[in-house]
Design an enzyme around this catalytic site. Structure first.
Site, PDB file in Angstrom:
ATOM      1  N   ALA A 164       0.832  -1.209   0.000  1.00  0.00           N
ATOM      2  CA  ALA A 164       0.000   0.000   0.000  1.00  0.00           C
ATOM      3  C   ALA A 164       0.863   1.255   0.000  1.00  0.00           C
ATOM      4  O   ALA A 164       0.534   2.259  -0.647  1.00  0.00           O
ATOM      5  CB  ALA A 164      -0.934  -0.007   1.206  1.00  0.00           C
ATOM      6  N   ASP A 171       2.147   1.751  -3.483  1.00  0.00           N
ATOM      7  CA  ASP A 171       1.082   2.271  -4.339  1.00  0.00           C
ATOM      8  C   ASP A 171       0.831   3.755  -4.097  1.00  0.00           C
ATOM      9  O   ASP A 171       0.625   4.523  -5.034  1.00  0.00           O
ATOM     10  CB  ASP A 171      -0.218   1.490  -4.099  1.00  0.00           C
ATOM     11  CG  ASP A 171      -0.082   0.036  -4.539  1.00  0.00           C
ATOM     12  OD1 ASP A 171       0.849  -0.257  -5.310  1.00  0.00           O
ATOM     13  OD2 ASP A 171      -0.904  -0.791  -4.091  1.00  0.00           O
ATOM     14  N   LYS A 195      20.126 -23.329 -20.747  1.00  0.00           N
ATOM     15  CA  LYS A 195      19.927 -22.646 -22.038  1.00  0.00           C
ATOM     16  C   LYS A 195      18.487 -22.184 -22.047  1.00  0.00           C
ATOM     17  O   LYS A 195      17.565 -22.969 -22.280  1.00  0.00           O
ATOM     18  CB  LYS A 195      20.223 -23.574 -23.219  1.00  0.00           C
ATOM     19  CG  LYS A 195      19.880 -22.927 -24.558  1.00  0.00           C
ATOM     20  CD  LYS A 195      20.986 -23.077 -25.552  1.00  0.00           C
ATOM     21  CE  LYS A 195      20.714 -22.470 -26.933  1.00  0.00           C
ATOM     22  NZ  LYS A 195      19.773 -21.412 -27.080  1.00  0.00           N
ATOM     23  N   ARG A 240      17.742  -9.084 -30.710  1.00  0.00           N
ATOM     24  CA  ARG A 240      18.927  -9.561 -31.409  1.00  0.00           C
ATOM     25  C   ARG A 240      18.853  -9.236 -32.907  1.00  0.00           C
ATOM     26  O   ARG A 240      19.867  -8.863 -33.507  1.00  0.00           O
ATOM     27  CB  ARG A 240      19.043 -11.069 -31.209  1.00  0.00           C
ATOM     28  CG  ARG A 240      20.193 -11.709 -31.932  1.00  0.00           C
ATOM     29  CD  ARG A 240      20.291 -13.177 -31.536  1.00  0.00           C
ATOM     30  NE  ARG A 240      21.469 -13.802 -32.085  1.00  0.00           N
ATOM     31  CZ  ARG A 240      21.546 -14.319 -33.303  1.00  0.00           C
ATOM     32  NH1 ARG A 240      20.494 -14.270 -34.099  1.00  0.00           N
ATOM     33  NH2 ARG A 240      22.650 -14.872 -33.735  1.00  0.00           N
ATOM     34  N   LYS A 244      30.252 -23.289 -20.644  1.00  0.00           N
ATOM     35  CA  LYS A 244      31.179 -22.199 -20.972  1.00  0.00           C
ATOM     36  C   LYS A 244      32.495 -22.406 -20.237  1.00  0.00           C
ATOM     37  O   LYS A 244      32.513 -22.938 -19.131  1.00  0.00           O
ATOM     38  CB  LYS A 244      30.592 -20.853 -20.514  1.00  0.00           C
ATOM     39  CG  LYS A 244      29.300 -20.472 -21.211  1.00  0.00           C
ATOM     40  CD  LYS A 244      28.732 -19.167 -20.676  1.00  0.00           C
ATOM     41  CE  LYS A 244      27.445 -18.829 -21.439  1.00  0.00           C
ATOM     42  NZ  LYS A 244      26.749 -17.676 -20.866  1.00  0.00           N
ATOM     43  N   CYS A 263     -20.214 -45.733 -25.785  1.00  0.00           N
ATOM     44  CA  CYS A 263     -18.976 -46.297 -25.257  1.00  0.00           C
ATOM     45  C   CYS A 263     -18.606 -47.570 -26.023  1.00  0.00           C
ATOM     46  O   CYS A 263     -19.438 -48.465 -26.174  1.00  0.00           O
ATOM     47  CB  CYS A 263     -19.162 -46.614 -23.775  1.00  0.00           C
ATOM     48  SG  CYS A 263     -17.796 -47.529 -23.061  1.00  0.00           S
ATOM     49  N   CYS A 283     -18.388 -41.890 -20.184  1.00  0.00           N
ATOM     50  CA  CYS A 283     -19.277 -43.003 -20.445  1.00  0.00           C
ATOM     51  C   CYS A 283     -20.260 -43.046 -19.285  1.00  0.00           C
ATOM     52  O   CYS A 283     -19.866 -43.012 -18.123  1.00  0.00           O
ATOM     53  CB  CYS A 283     -18.473 -44.294 -20.516  1.00  0.00           C
ATOM     54  SG  CYS A 283     -19.496 -45.747 -20.252  1.00  0.00           S
TER      55      CYS A 283
HETATM   56  S1  IVH Z   1      25.637 -17.037 -24.011  1.00  0.00           S
HETATM   57  C1  IVH Z   1      27.966 -15.517 -28.055  1.00  0.00           C
HETATM   58  N1  IVH Z   1      24.108 -18.226 -22.327  1.00  0.00           N
HETATM   59  O1  IVH Z   1      21.089 -18.933 -27.029  1.00  0.00           O
HETATM   60  C2  IVH Z   1      26.635 -15.934 -27.594  1.00  0.00           C
HETATM   61  N2  IVH Z   1      23.213 -17.739 -24.457  1.00  0.00           N
HETATM   62  O2  IVH Z   1      22.046 -20.052 -29.560  1.00  0.00           O
HETATM   63  C3  IVH Z   1      26.662 -16.086 -26.115  1.00  0.00           C
HETATM   64  N3  IVH Z   1      20.885 -18.420 -24.730  1.00  0.00           N
HETATM   65  O3  IVH Z   1      20.966 -15.997 -28.808  1.00  0.00           O
HETATM   66  C4  IVH Z   1      25.384 -16.489 -25.618  1.00  0.00           C
HETATM   67  N4  IVH Z   1      20.596 -19.255 -22.714  1.00  0.00           N
HETATM   68  O4  IVH Z   1      19.917 -15.863 -26.546  1.00  0.00           O
HETATM   69  C5  IVH Z   1      24.195 -17.736 -23.556  1.00  0.00           C
HETATM   70  N5  IVH Z   1      22.869 -19.278 -20.676  1.00  0.00           N
HETATM   71  C6  IVH Z   1      22.960 -18.774 -21.908  1.00  0.00           C
HETATM   72  C7  IVH Z   1      21.870 -18.802 -22.801  1.00  0.00           C
HETATM   73  C8  IVH Z   1      22.053 -18.272 -24.083  1.00  0.00           C
HETATM   74  C9  IVH Z   1      20.026 -19.008 -23.867  1.00  0.00           C
HETATM   75  C10 IVH Z   1      20.526 -18.054 -26.109  1.00  0.00           C
HETATM   76  C11 IVH Z   1      21.030 -16.689 -26.515  1.00  0.00           C
HETATM   77  C12 IVH Z   1      21.580 -16.845 -27.896  1.00  0.00           C
HETATM   78  C13 IVH Z   1      21.238 -18.251 -28.244  1.00  0.00           C
HETATM   79  C14 IVH Z   1      22.393 -18.821 -29.026  1.00  0.00           C
END
Ligand code: IVH
Length: 828
Positions: free
Chosen positions: A33, A36, A123, A144, A304, A454, A472
Site C-alpha cells: 500500500a 502504491d 539454455k 537480437r 562455458k 462407449c 461413459c
Molecule cells: S551465451 C555468443 N548463455 O542462445 C553468444 N546464451 O544459440 C553467447 N541463450 O541468442 C550467448 N541461454 O539468446 C548464452 N545461458 C545462456 C543462454 C544463451 C540461452 C541463447 C542466446 C543466444 C542463443 C544462441
C-alpha cells in the site's frame, strides 16, 4: 534543483529501491500500500510537470503511448549465436556424448595443456536481449535481430519487473551493455493462456511464443500486462565499474548491480566443473530429473569456459564463440502419421481420444500412441486419420499430438456440382468461368467426432455443459469402470465391507469373477480360492506384477495334506460381505456411485424419501427442489435411475439379500417441492417460479389440470405433449399420491424428535465437550440437518467458544442460538 524536481528524484529513487527489494531480493521493506501511495503521488507530479519526468521513472513500468514502428538499433558488439551439440539416446536410454567429448578435446588442445574450468547455465528458451545502461540508467533495450541490427524495444523492456531501470550498488559503471534472455515463466504462461481463453483471444503455443508475442508489441501497455522475466548471461561492453577474471565473477557482479529474481536466486549461482564427465552427469540429471520442475522452459545447457583469459585465447569460429557450446536436450518432437483415432475409457468413465501412430522414436522411446486430450482439443488442432502430425514427448509426460502438418493431409478429388448461386460468386472470384461440373480437392477423412456410445459397454457417452471431458454413462455396466465402482461400493464410507480391499477387487474383476455389485453377495469360498490360485500363478510368472501383491495379502491361505482347505482370509471376506447386507439407506445410495452423489447428497436423499423404493422413483423436478441439490445433480440422479440396466442391477442386489434400511422422512419433499418450485424445475420448460405459480392456479391447482386443461398456454401444451414429458407428469402424479404428507412423514418417524427433525443447524466455535462431527452425528441421528452457513432458513446456530461471524450473522438474522447444553436438552 527546484523542490518539485527534488521530490520527483526522491520518489523515483525510493520506488526503484522498493521494486528491487520486492522483485529481486524478495525482501520488501514497506507494505504494498505504501508503494502504491508513493507511485500515485509520483504519477500526479509527473502529470503536472511532464518536463521533470526522469528517464528511470517507475511509472514507465505500466507502459506508454503505442509506437507506430520499432526503430533500428545497431549492435556495436554483434549478438552471436552458439554452436549446438546433441547427445542422441539409444533405445535403452543411453546418451551418446561424442560431440561433447569433441568440444572438450578442442578446448584442451587449443589451450596447450592448460586445464579449463567449465561452468554450466541453463539454455533459456526465450528471446535474446541487449540492455544498455549509461550512468547507471537503462538507456536502450534491443532485440537480437540478425545479430548486427535489432529493434529498439526500450519501452517494452521497461515493463519487465525484474529489469532494473537504474542500477544498484556502489560500483556502477559509466557504461555497461548487459545481454540476457527474456522469457515467460511456465506459471505465468498458463495464467496468460487461461486469461486469453476466458476473453476469447488466441492462446500461445508455448512460453517462448508468448514471450516473443508480448515483447514485440508496439503498445507497451500490453507488454506491461504480460509477466516477463529476465536472466542475464553476459556483459558485452563495459566502461568503469568492477573488473573481473571469470564468467562467474561477471554474473556475480551483475547480481550486485540489481539483476536477479526473487524466486530464482539459485539460478545465478553457477555450477563449476573441472572434468567434462561431471558436466555430462549434471546434464543427464538436469534433463531427466530437474527439468520438469524448473519454473521456466530450457532446451539444453550452455557449457562455458569460466576463465575470461582462456575465453579470449579460444576466440570465435565464424559467428559463434569457441569457448561455449549449447548442449541441447534430445529432440522431443517428431513427425509421424495418425493411423487411427480410438477412445480410451478411464476408470472413472472419462473418455479420452487417443491417436494410434506409426511407431516413431522420440525423446528416447518409441511412441505408438499419443493422447488427444478431449474433443475440444481434437477440434482445435483438427487432427484426422491419415494426418502427418508433430508428436511431443517431454520427460515423463504422456506423449501428445502437438499439431497437424496440413500440407501433408491426404486429399481426394471430388466432383462438385456448382449451383447457380455459387457459380456467380465464383465468377466474381476467378477470371475464368468454372464449368458447371468441376472437381475439388477435399480432405480424404472427415473431422473427428467422439463416438456417441462407449466402445466397451455401449452406454451413451455424455458431456456436461462447461466440461471438457466426456464420460461413459455406463458406470458399473462398463468393464473399464467396474473395479473403480466396486472399490467405491465396498469402501468404508459406503457399504463398508471389511476385508475386501482394492487389490482383491481388482483381482476379482480382472479374472471376471465379479461383474456387478450383486456378484459380491454370491461369492463363496471356492471362487475366492480360485482367485487366489490364479493370483499366485500370475505372481510366479510375473515377479513384479500386481498379482504378486494380491498373493502376499492372501498368503494366510494354506494347504493341508495336499488338499486345499477353506482358509481364514476367505471366511473373513465372506463375513465382511454378509455384515454389509443391511446398510443405512444413505450409505447404500452413496455406494451406487451415481455421478455427483456424494455422502452429503446421499444423506439428503435418504432423509427426503425414507426408502430406496421412493428414491429410485423420484422425479427429477422433485429432486431439484431438495436442499443442496441443484439441476445438474438432480438430472444425474434421475438419469441414473432412468436406465433399465441400473434398475435391474439394484433389483439383483435386493434379490441377493441386500436390504437397505428404511428411515424417518425428515426432509419431506412436500415441504420443499411446492408446486411453483417443481414446475419451475421441469426439464426443458423454462419458467420463473412466479409464472409457475400462475400456471398452477390456471390449471386448477392439480396435476390433472396441468395434464389435460385445454385453456393453458400453448407453449405448455406443446411441452406436455412430448412423450417423455407426458410420462414425467404421470410420474409426478403417482409420486405425490404415494408420498406421505409432511405431518404424516414426521409422525411416522418413530422416536424422532420433532424439535430437531427436519431442522437446519449450523455449528460454530469450539463446543465444551463434543467434537464438531460428534455434534453433527447426534443432530443427524435425530433427523436434523447440519449446514455450513447461516441463512434465513437456519433454525438453530449452536455456538461454542470463539464463535465468530456465523454467530454475528445468526444474531443479525434473529436465528435462535443454542449452547452445547441447550442442544443436548433439545436432543433429549
Ligand atoms: S551465451 C555468443 N548463455 O542462445 C553468444 N546464451 O544459440 C553467447 N541463450 O541468442 C550467448 N541461454 O539468446 C548464452 N545461458 C545462456 C543462454 C544463451 C540461452 C541463447 C542466446 C543466444 C542463443 C544462441
Amino acid at each position: 534543483m527546484n523542490p518539485t524536481a527534488q521530490h520527483i528524484r526522491r520518489l523515483t529513487d525510493l520506488l526503484n529501491r522498493y521494486a528491487y527489494e520486492y522483485y529481486t531480493l524478495d525482501a520488501p521493506s514497506v507494505p504494498d500500500a505504501e508503494y502504491d501511495k508513493l507511485f500515485r503521488e509520483l504519477e500526479a507530479l509527473e502529470l503536472n510537470h511532464p518536463e521533470l519526468k526522469l528517464p528511470d521513472s517507475p511509472t514507465q513500468r505500466a507502459g506508454t503511448e503505442p509506437l507506430t514502428a520499432f526503430a533500428e538499433v545497431h549492435h556495436e558488439v554483434p549478438m552471436l549465436s552458439l554452436t549446438n551439440a546433441f547427445s542422441p539416446r539409444n533405445e535403452n536410454g543411453v546418451f551418446d556424448h561424442s560431440e561433447m567429448y569433441a568440444f572438450d578435446e578442442r578446448i584442451r588442445n587449443s589451450l596447450n595443456g592448460e586445464k579449463p574450468q567449465y561452468v554450466i547455465e541453463p539454455k533459456f528458451d526465450g528471446l535474446a536481449i541487449s540492455l544498455l545502461y549509461r550512468d547507471g540508467v537503462l538507456a536502450q533495450a534491443a532485440t537480437r535481430g540478425d545479430g548486427t541490427t535489432g529493434e529498439d524495444v526500450t519501452q517494452n523492456v521497461k515493463t519487465v519487473a525484474n529489469i532494473p531501470l537504474r542500477l544498484h550498488g556502489d560500483n556502477i559503471p559509466k557504461l555497461i551493455e548487459v545481454r540476457g534472455e527474456i522469457l515467460m515463466l511456465k506459471a505465468d504462461f498458463i495464467t496468460l493462456n487461461q486469461h486469453q481463453t476466458e476473453n476469447g483471444q488466441k492462446t500461445f503455443a508455448n512460453p517462448r511464443n508468448a514471450a516473443a508475442g508480448s515483447l514485440r508489441q508496439l503498445d507497451s501497455r500490453i507488454t506491461a500486462k504480460r509477466k516477463l522475466t529476465f536472466f542475464p548471461y553476459s556483459i558485452a561492453q563495459q566502461q568503469g565499474g568492477k573488473e573481473f577474471t571469470t564468467h562467474t565473477e561477471e554474473i556475480d557482479y551483475l547480481t550486485t548491480l540489481g539483476f536477479g529474481h526473487k524466486k530464482l536466486k539459485n539460478i545465478l549461482k553457477l555450477n563449476k566443473f573441472k572434468d567434462i564427465n561431471d558436466v555430462l552427469k549434471r546434464y543427464e540429471k538436469m534433463y531427466e530429473e530437474e527439468r520438469p520442475s524448473l519454473p521456466y522452459e530450457i532446451d539444453g545447457m550452455v557449457v562455458k569456459v569460466n576463465s575470461l583469459a582462456q575465453q579470449r585465447e579460444l576466440g570465435f569460429i565464424s559467428r559463434a564463440p569457441r569457448w561455449a557450446i549449447a548442449h541441447k536436450f534430445p529432440a522431443e518432437e517428431a513427425l509421424t502419421v495418425v493411423e487411427a483415432i480410438d477412445v480410451q475409457i478411464g476408470r472413472t468413465g472419462a473418455v479420452t481420444p487417443v491417436a494410434r501412430l506409426q511407431p516413431v522414436f522420440v525423446g528416447g522411446v518409441t511412441v505408438t500412441n499419443a493422447t488427444l486430450h478431449n474433443q475440444d482439443e481434437v477440434s482445435r488442432k483438427d487432427v484426422r486419420v491419415g494426418d502427418t502430425v508433430v508428436v511431443r514427448r517431454a520427460g515423463d509426460v504422456i506423449p501428445e499430438v502437438v499439431r497437424v502438418i496440413f500440407e501433408r493431409r491426404p486429399m481426394q478429388e471430388t466432383a462438385v456440382a456448382v449451383s447457380d448461386g455459387l457459380k456467380h460468386q465464383q465468377d466474381d472470384l476467378f477470371a475464368e468461368t468454372p464449368s458447371a461440373n468441376q472437381t475439388q480437392s477435399v480432405p480424404l477423412h472427415k473431422p473427428y467426432r467422439l463416438p456417441t456410445h462407449c466402445p466397451i459397454c455401449r452406454s451413451e457417452i455424455e458431456r456436461e455443459e462447461g466440461e471438457a471431458v466426456a464420460r461413459c454413462s455406463g458406470g458399473m455396466l462398463c468393464q473399464a469402470q467396474r473395479a473403480q465402482g466396486l472399490i467405491h461400493f465396498a469402501s468404508r464410507k459406503a457399504m463398508d465391507i471389511d476385508g475386501l480391499g482394492q487389490k482383491q477387487i481388482e483381482q476379482l474383476v480382472a479374472q471376471d469373477l465379479v461383474r456387478h455389485f450383486a456378484d459380491l453377495y454370491r461369492l463363496d469360498i471356492p471362487t475366492l480360492q480360485k482367485m487366489k490360485e490364479t493370483a499366485d500363478k500370475g505372481s510366479s510368472e510375473n515377479e513384479n506384477g500386481d498379482a504378486e501383491t494380491v498373493a502376499d495379502d492372501l498368503s494366510e491361505s494354506n494347504t493341508q495334506n495336499g488338499k486345499k482347505q477353506p482358509t481364514k482370509w476367505a471366511e473373513n471376506i465372506l463375513a465382511g460381505i454378509e455384515a454389509s447386507k443391511t446398510p443405512e439407506l444413505a450409505r447404500f445410495l452413496f455406494a451406487l456411485g451415481i455421478r455427483h452423489v456424494g455422502e452429503r447428497t446421499a444423506k439428503t436423499l435418504a432423509q427426503a424419501f425414507g426408502s430406496l423404493e421412493h428414491v429410485r422413483r423420484a422425479p427429477e423436478p422433485i429432486l431439484a427442489c431438495l436442499p443442496d441439490i441443484g439441476t445438474v445433480v438432480a438430472r444425474s440422479i434421475a438419469h441414473f435411475f432412468a436406465q433399465d440396466a441400473q434398475q435391474a442391477m439394484i433389483d439383483e442386489l435386493l434379490a441377493a439379500g441386500v436390504a437397505p434400511q428404511t428411515q424417518a422422512v425428515t426432509i419431506p419433499p412436500a415441504r420443499h417441492a411446492e408446486p411453483q418450485r417443481w414446475i419451475a424445475r421441469l426439464p426443458g420448460f423454462k419458467i420463473s417460479e412466479n409464472k409457475a405459480q400462475a400456471l398452477w392456479e390456471l390449471a386448477g391447482k392439480s396435476i390433472e389440470g396441468l395434464q389435460t386443461d385445454k385453456a393453458l398456454p400453448a407453449d405448455w401444451q406443446t411441452w406436455r405433449s412430448e412423450t417423455q414429458n407426458t410420462a414425467l407428469l404421470e410420474n409426478l402424479k403417482t409420486f405425490f399420491a404415494q408420498m406421505p404428507s409432511e405431518d404424516e412423514a414426521v409422525q411416522r418417524s418413530d422416536g424422532i424428535n420433532k424439535a430437531v427433525a427436519g431442522k437446519t443447524f449450523v455449528l460454530t466455535g469450539t463446543l465444551p465437550t463434543l467434537k464438531r462431527d460428534q455434534a453433527q452425528a447426534l443432530i443427524e441421528a435425530a433427523g436434523g440437518k447440519v449446514s455450513g452457513s447461516v441463512s434465513k432458513k437456519t433454525d438453530y446456530v449452536v455456538a461454542g467458544e470463539a464463535a465468530g461471524s456465523k454467530l454475528e450473522k445468526a444474531n443479525a438474522l434473529g436465528v435462535s442460538v443454542l449452547s452445547e447444553a441447550e442442544l443436548l436438552t433439545l436432543l433429549g
